[in-house]
Design an enzyme around this catalytic site. Structure first.
Site, PDB file in Angstrom:
ATOM      1  N   SER A  31       0.826  -1.194   0.000  1.00 27.15           N
ATOM      2  CA  SER A  31       0.000   0.000   0.000  1.00 27.15           C
ATOM      3  C   SER A  31       0.875   1.264   0.000  1.00 27.15           C
ATOM      4  CB  SER A  31      -0.979  -0.042   1.182  1.00 27.15           C
ATOM      5  OG  SER A  31      -1.994   0.914   1.020  1.00 27.15           O
TER       6      SER A  31
ATOM      7  N   ASP B 152      -5.850  -3.192  -2.496  1.00 25.07           N
ATOM      8  CA  ASP B 152      -4.832  -2.865  -1.497  1.00 25.07           C
ATOM      9  C   ASP B 152      -4.210  -4.101  -0.838  1.00 25.07           C
ATOM     10  OD1 ASP B 152      -3.843  -2.006   1.288  1.00 25.07           O
ATOM     11  OD2 ASP B 152      -4.278  -0.095   0.326  1.00 25.07           O
TER      12      ASP B 152
END
Length: 280
Positions: A38, A163
């Site tokens: 991320s 993510d």
């Protein structure tokens, strides 16, 4: 591989990783491998492209750029209008893509980086962790940072990715699997805060989210193989309002986070005598 930097996810709180990186690189601690999830994939890609103190200015430039402010900074009216239209996400991925292309180069590949990089994302179709370590860089980093609900899934080939924090928010095991024997963990501070039983509906959602984020990290820490030394750098502490649902929009806290993490990490490394000679 000897020394790995593992950079965890955490949105705007990922600014602390710049302070941690400054403390490490100033001491001549250079990674042989970078692993990120991320926001950690974004920061990690930059440090993998230039694992020297000079990268700190590049990170600061990226974090304080108009593109960074635009990633989540649109008006709530615009965001909800997009949600109604797309039915899947509030924000456009265009500002983040522009930021990555400006900071890293639109055509950059993993093979062009100064040190190897592994980027963790979650495959929707396979419901599984996926590690990118070769080929085009920008799409892989964007995939790792595609926060569900905020950004659309990133399509690469025939798969859609979201993510990486969904499956592995602090990807220690990926560094160990690649042969790292000294691992520096750059985390955003959530694991420093003990969890308590919830007392409200909001608390219930927050605690459930934190358990989902932390259980893999706890498992990996409890199952480190013999001979692996791990250093979990301190974040410098949370800020008031970090538990707010809107905290992901608070770009004004960036420099405070960086400075606090730098001071805390510098003292951490000094107290443990970690410095020159640890790097590759």
């Amino acid at each position: 591989m000897t020394v790995a930097f593992v950079l965890g996810g955490g949105g705007v709180r990922g600014a602390v990783e710049i302070g941690m990186l400054r403390a490490l690189l100033e001491r001549g601690i250079r990674p042989d491998l970078v692993v990120g999830t991320s926001i950690g994939a974004i920061n990690g890609a930059l440090v993998a492209s230039d694992p020297t103190p000079a990268v700190i200015d590049r990170l600061l430039d990226a974090w304080t750029s108009p593109e960074a402010n635009a990633v989540y900074g649109e008006s709530l009216f615009t965001q909800f209008g997009r949600l109604i239209k797309t039915r899947t996400h509030l924000n456009s991925p265009a500002p983040l893509r522009h930021l990555l292309e400006r900071a890293l180069g639109a055509g950059t590949r993993f093979e062009d980086l100064a040190v190897p990089l592994r980027v963790v994302a979650a495959s929707i179709e396979r419901a599984a962790e996926h590690v990118f370590d070769s080929g085009p860089l920008i799409d892989a980093v964007l995939a790792s940072a595609s926060v569900p609900g905020l950004l659309p899934p990133t399509r690469i080939g025939d798969e859609h990715f979201i993510d990486g924090g969904i499956v592995n928010s602090i990807p220690i095991a990926q560094a160990v699997a690649a042969g790292a024997r000294t691992v520096f963990v750059l985390q955003v501070g959530r694991i420093e805060t003990p969890l308590e039983a919830p007392r409200s509906a909001v608390d219930t959602a927050r605690v459930a989210f934190e358990i989902a984020r932390r259980h893999r990290y706890a498992h990996d820490m409890a199952n480190l193989p013999a001979g692996v030394a791990i250093h979990v750098l301190p974040s410098g502490g949370a800020l008031d309002g970090d538990d707010s649902l809107m905290s992901y929009r608070r770009m004004t806290t960036v420099r405070r986070r960086i400075d606090a993490a730098y001071d805390a990490s510098r003292h951490f490394l000094d107290e443990r005598g970690v410095g020159r000679g640890e790097g590759g």
